[in-house]
Design an enzyme around this catalytic site. Sequence first.
Site, short mmCIF file in Angstrom:
data_model
loop_
_atom_site.label_atom_id
_atom_site.label_comp_id
_atom_site.label_asym_id
_atom_site.label_seq_id
_atom_site.Cartn_x
_atom_site.Cartn_y
_atom_site.Cartn_z
N LYS A 263 -6.07 12.87 42.30
CA LYS A 263 -6.55 13.88 43.26
C LYS A 263 -5.54 15.02 43.30
O LYS A 263 -5.48 15.82 42.38
CB LYS A 263 -6.75 13.24 44.64
N PHE A 454 -20.92 0.18 47.25
CA PHE A 454 -21.47 1.54 47.07
C PHE A 454 -21.45 1.99 45.60
O PHE A 454 -22.27 2.78 45.18
CB PHE A 454 -20.69 2.55 47.93
N1 F0G Z 1 -6.68 6.19 48.59
C1 F0G Z 1 -7.51 7.23 48.83
C2 F0G Z 1 -7.35 8.01 50.08
C3 F0G Z 1 -8.50 7.57 47.89
O1 F0G Z 1 -9.30 8.60 48.14
C4 F0G Z 1 -8.62 6.80 46.71
C5 F0G Z 1 -9.67 7.08 45.74
C6 F0G Z 1 -7.75 5.72 46.52
C7 F0G Z 1 -6.78 5.47 47.47
C8 F0G Z 1 -7.83 4.84 45.30
O2 F0G Z 1 -7.37 5.51 44.21
O3 F0G Z 1 -9.39 5.70 42.73
O4 F0G Z 1 -7.09 6.13 41.86
O5 F0G Z 1 -7.81 3.83 42.40
N2 F0G Z 1 -10.66 7.78 46.01
C9 F0G Z 1 -11.72 8.18 45.10
C10 F0G Z 1 -12.72 9.02 45.85
C11 F0G Z 1 -12.34 7.08 44.33
O6 F0G Z 1 -13.75 9.37 45.25
O7 F0G Z 1 -12.49 9.36 47.00
P1 F0G Z 1 -7.95 5.27 42.72
#
Ligand code: F0G
Length: 462
Positions: A263, A454
Amino acid sequence: MIKSNRHLSWAEPYKIKMVELVHMTTRAEREQAIKKAAFNTFLLRSKEVYIDLLTDSGTSAMSDMQWAGMMRGDEAYAGSENFYHLEAAVRKYYGYKYVIPTHQGRGAENIISKIMIKPGDFVPGNMYFTTTRLHQELAGGTFVDIVIDEAHDAENEHPFKGNVDLKKLDALIKKVGAKKIPYVCIATAVNMAGGQPISMENLRALRELTKKHKIPIIHDMTRVAENAYFIQRREKGYADKPVAAIIKEICSLTDGATMSAKKDALVNIGGILAMNSKKIYEEASNMVVVYEGLHTYGGLAGRDMEAMAIGITESVQDDHIRARVGQVEYLGNKMIAAGIPIVKPVGGHGVFLNAKKFLPHLDQSVYPAQTLAAEIYLDSGVRSMERGIVSAGRQKETGVEHRPNLELVRLTIPRRVYTQAHMDVVFESVASVFDDRKKIGGLKMVYEPKYLRFFQARFAKI
Ligand code: F0G
């Protein structure tokens, strides 16, 4: 950003050197595609999508410097030069002493949960995140939501909806005892609340309270730069502080961190686990060998770590983050002006449609947000994702469905990928679905996977 340029609007601090052609589809093709995908946008093929706002995860555009860094990958099994660049970037910008790369965020969540959580423990957090909570539960813990009530109200315009309600945490400590709380998990720019920030004041007060009880804070810093930018804009005393300094201050109030670098850190794959405790570092650097890879690569190629080191540096620049959030707010403000119900204030990484208000004739049991995401895809090929009852899943002990107050569709904006004209098209499509909203019927779930449903659940029209 140079302060003397603040009178100018948020235009991108880069220009385009290469483009990727996207596919436009007909309505008839989209009808076929969404049916084949069982009304779950995760099951669409990307070539069936025109503007892809499924997620901001791993979908950002890397810079020329990052691509150049990829060519400097040192693909040694152990002690890759790129690891040391990454370690130096984490120390410089985030301030944590020790860093272990992981293949993505959930890899880090797995390791920290396994090390710190014992069966019967409670893990308080400022709202759940899907993978984070699952790893806490798999380690035997129970997640406890301690975010302020305002965060669960889409319309409430509190400037820091990611804040912790210290009274909720205090009550939990009194009830179960500090020994049963291995750490407090604090997300910056809380994803499930709509990308809402926590304030420095609240984090400082949390630090005081947890210190008294000797409870560490583990920081989910996946979107820390966006949070820091909101602090700069909204919190007293921070208007003239660079985002980079604010990020470092946030990290300094916590003991360790997990991060999905996909991100804010501007890479397509990668994550980190970071901490100040040598003891936890030693345990984690041993455990990472079991699940990810050696502690100097953690499931990543050398080139991935180099891209991440450069991405971290680019992500903390004021002009970058101002344009990033500026684009999200541009889309959000268009929705607000048209009377389309969204989560307010507009968050850092996307615009979240309030499906309960958008489709008030649909009960939560027929998945209004899942339905709305499918309808937007049908209208224009814009892909979004459900963040409501489907994402929330079931209670660990009883198997009963969680019924979150927030029933949302997330239009997530990848970083440095789409233009203002794309945002206009997204708005036009959502507005056209809004005009026809009364004709929209709900869905039923016909297949439910055991974990993180989901992603792979299948639906049919009622
Ligand atoms: N923490 C947060 C706040 C996240 O948004 C995500 C992933 C993760 C941890 C996990 O990280 O995907 O690298 O294993 N969010 C993505 C989303 C999948 O679409 O919000 P990851």
